[in-house]
Design a protein around this motif. Structure first.
Motif, PDB file in Angstrom:
ATOM      1  N   LYS A  36       0.823  -1.203   0.000  1.00 51.56           N
ATOM      2  CA  LYS A  36       0.000   0.000   0.000  1.00 51.56           C
ATOM      3  C   LYS A  36       0.864   1.263   0.000  1.00 51.56           C
ATOM      4  O   LYS A  36       0.499   2.279  -0.600  1.00 51.56           O
ATOM      5  N   VAL A  37       2.018   1.200   0.673  1.00 51.58           N
ATOM      6  CA  VAL A  37       2.917   2.352   0.687  1.00 51.58           C
ATOM      7  C   VAL A  37       3.367   2.701  -0.721  1.00 51.58           C
ATOM      8  O   VAL A  37       3.318   3.863  -1.146  1.00 51.58           O
ATOM      9  N   PHE A  38       3.774   1.670  -1.485  1.00 52.37           N
ATOM     10  CA  PHE A  38       4.283   1.951  -2.833  1.00 52.37           C
ATOM     11  C   PHE A  38       3.158   2.288  -3.814  1.00 52.37           C
ATOM     12  O   PHE A  38       3.380   3.040  -4.763  1.00 52.37           O
ATOM     13  N   GLU A  39       1.981   1.771  -3.593  1.00 49.59           N
ATOM     14  CA  GLU A  39       0.832   2.200  -4.395  1.00 49.59           C
ATOM     15  C   GLU A  39       0.544   3.674  -4.138  1.00 49.59           C
ATOM     16  O   GLU A  39       0.259   4.454  -5.066  1.00 49.59           O
ATOM     17  N   CYS A  40       0.610   4.066  -2.886  1.00 47.51           N
ATOM     18  CA  CYS A  40       0.392   5.471  -2.514  1.00 47.51           C
ATOM     19  C   CYS A  40       1.470   6.361  -3.124  1.00 47.51           C
ATOM     20  O   CYS A  40       1.179   7.432  -3.674  1.00 47.51           O
ATOM     21  N   LEU A  41       2.730   5.920  -3.044  1.00 48.13           N
ATOM     22  CA  LEU A  41       3.825   6.711  -3.617  1.00 48.13           C
ATOM     23  C   LEU A  41       3.680   6.861  -5.122  1.00 48.13           C
ATOM     24  O   LEU A  41       4.002   7.915  -5.688  1.00 48.13           O
ATOM     25  N   ASN A  42       3.201   5.825  -5.776  1.00 45.82           N
ATOM     26  CA  ASN A  42       3.000   5.907  -7.227  1.00 45.82           C
ATOM     27  C   ASN A  42       1.927   6.936  -7.574  1.00 45.82           C
ATOM     28  O   ASN A  42       2.074   7.694  -8.537  1.00 45.82           O
ATOM     29  N   ASN A  43       0.843   6.965  -6.782  1.00 45.55           N
ATOM     30  CA  ASN A  43      -0.203   7.970  -7.004  1.00 45.55           C
ATOM     31  C   ASN A  43       0.349   9.382  -6.792  1.00 45.55           C
ATOM     32  O   ASN A  43       0.061  10.302  -7.567  1.00 45.55           O
ATOM     33  N   ASN A  44       1.132   9.544  -5.730  1.00 45.58           N
ATOM     34  CA  ASN A  44       1.744  10.848  -5.476  1.00 45.58           C
ATOM     35  C   ASN A  44       2.679  11.251  -6.613  1.00 45.58           C
ATOM     36  O   ASN A  44       2.719  12.414  -7.023  1.00 45.58           O
ATOM     37  N   LEU A  45       3.442  10.273  -7.093  1.00 46.52           N
ATOM     38  CA  LEU A  45       4.394  10.548  -8.164  1.00 46.52           C
ATOM     39  C   LEU A  45       3.694  11.041  -9.424  1.00 46.52           C
ATOM     40  O   LEU A  45       4.160  11.973 -10.089  1.00 46.52           O
ATOM     41  N   ASN A  46       2.572  10.440  -9.753  1.00 45.72           N
ATOM     42  CA  ASN A  46       1.800  10.896 -10.920  1.00 45.72           C
ATOM     43  C   ASN A  46       1.302  12.323 -10.723  1.00 45.72           C
ATOM     44  O   ASN A  46       1.290  13.131 -11.669  1.00 45.72           O
ATOM     45  N   GLN A  47       0.889  12.630  -9.502  1.00 52.25           N
ATOM     46  CA  GLN A  47       0.419  13.987  -9.214  1.00 52.25           C
ATOM     47  C   GLN A  47       1.567  14.991  -9.326  1.00 52.25           C
ATOM     48  O   GLN A  47       1.407  16.086  -9.879  1.00 52.25           O
ATOM     49  N   ILE A  48       2.729  14.638  -8.799  1.00 48.77           N
ATOM     50  CA  ILE A  48       3.901  15.522  -8.888  1.00 48.77           C
ATOM     51  C   ILE A  48       4.292  15.743 -10.349  1.00 48.77           C
ATOM     52  O   ILE A  48       4.584  16.864 -10.771  1.00 48.77           O
ATOM     53  N   TYR A  49       4.283  14.682 -11.114  1.00 46.39           N
ATOM     54  CA  TYR A  49       4.649  14.772 -12.536  1.00 46.39           C
ATOM     55  C   TYR A  49       3.692  15.703 -13.277  1.00 46.39           C
ATOM     56  O   TYR A  49       4.119  16.578 -14.039  1.00 46.39           O
ATOM     57  N   ASN A  50       2.400  15.541 -13.040  1.00 47.16           N
ATOM     58  CA  ASN A  50       1.402  16.346 -13.746  1.00 47.16           C
ATOM     59  C   ASN A  50       1.472  17.816 -13.334  1.00 47.16           C
ATOM     60  O   ASN A  50       1.416  18.717 -14.179  1.00 47.16           O
ATOM     61  N   MET A  51       1.588  18.067 -12.037  1.00 51.47           N
ATOM     62  CA  MET A  51       1.583  19.451 -11.554  1.00 51.47           C
ATOM     63  C   MET A  51       2.868  20.186 -11.931  1.00 51.47           C
ATOM     64  O   MET A  51       2.863  21.408 -12.102  1.00 51.47           O
ATOM     65  N   SER A  52       3.967  19.448 -12.064  1.00 51.78           N
ATOM     66  CA  SER A  52       5.232  20.089 -12.448  1.00 51.78           C
ATOM     67  C   SER A  52       5.405  20.163 -13.954  1.00 51.78           C
ATOM     68  O   SER A  52       6.374  20.756 -14.435  1.00 51.78           O
ATOM     69  N   ASN A  53       4.468  19.547 -14.690  1.00 53.84           N
ATOM     70  CA  ASN A  53       4.587  19.484 -16.149  1.00 53.84           C
ATOM     71  C   ASN A  53       5.933  18.883 -16.539  1.00 53.84           C
ATOM     72  O   ASN A  53       6.665  19.416 -17.355  1.00 53.84           O
TER      73      ASN A  53
END
Length: 243
Positions: free
Chosen positions: A151-168
């Motif tokens: 669950k930790v790494f699933e959560c980190l993957n979701n966060n990573l996608n958000q960081i990628y999108n918001m930072s373009n």
């Protein structure tokens, strides 16, 4: 023409002093009663045309009276339509403001549910604020709260996608984005000891992530670490099931 001007002046005075509501209220003031001699022509658009010019008999005395009736009826209709349109525009603007306020309220509630603090004093803040020390961006989660490594790494993957999108993809770097990436790097490293190298250490400090190339490199490094950490957590879970 003088009669038309007189009626026009009367209508404007009534609209200014009494408002448009008085105009419509007067339409039920006895206009349909041909024997009614107490109609105020400036206040009502009567279905009996002669009443609109102050007449008492529904038989025009000549062509001038007919033309006057047409002019007065047209004038009253125009003024009333204009007033109705103003009321409609006011109502439409009020609905737009209500819709905007409702959308803001829904967004604020959603952000607060994710850990954002409400702004004090009724003023809005341009930056995201969270009571959770591991959350710097809207839409991400504190992955340390998860109960299993998977669950930790699933959560980190979701966060990573958000960081990628918001930072373009590293073209729009804010301190909040850099802090979130550095924080999640630490979480990933604490939950999985493989794949990391000395160069990954710089990714754990927000001040080191100011350039696009470094930020992108750390994004890629975290994605690789999350992937391998997730796979390792799955293998470990299967081994635990066999015991």
């Amino acid at each position: 023409m003088e009669k038309v001007k007189r009626f026009f002046a009367g209508v404007l005075v009534c609209l200014t002093v009494g408002g448009v509501g008085h105009v419509f209220a007067a339409t039920s003031n006895g206009c349909d009663d041909e024997a009614n001699d107490r109609i105020t022509p400036e206040l009502a658009l009567c279905s009996t045309h002669i009443y609109n010019i102050g007449g008492t008999e529904n038989v025009p005395s000549g062509n001038s009276d007919k033309q006057l009736m047409r002019d007065v009826v047209a004038l009253k209709t125009t003024v009333m339509t204009q007033q109705m349109n103003k009321q409609y525009e006011y109502l439409e603007a009020m609905i737009r403001r209500f819709k905007t306020q409702l959308e803001k309220a829904v967004l604020t509630t959603s952000l607060q549910a994710k850990g954002a603090s409400s702004s004090s004093g009724g003023s809005s803040s341009s930056s995201f604020k969270s009571n959770d020390r591991s959350i710097y961006l809207a839409g991400v989660s504190n992955c340390n709260n998860e109960l299993t490594s998977i669950k930790v790494f699933e959560c980190l993957n979701n966060n990573l996608n958000q960081i990628y999108n918001m930072s373009n993809n590293g073209t729009n770097l804010t301190m909040e984005l850099r802090k979130q990436l550095a924080n999640d790097y630490k979480v990933a490293a604490n939950n999985y000891s493989g794949v990391w190298t000395e160069k990954d250490e710089k990714c754990k400090e927000p001040n080191n992530l100011g350039s696009r190339s470094v930020f992108q490199g750390c994004l890629d490094g975290l994605r690789a670490g999350v992937r391998q950490g997730y796979e390792a957590a799955q293998r470990n879970a299967k081994q635990q099931e066999k015991k």
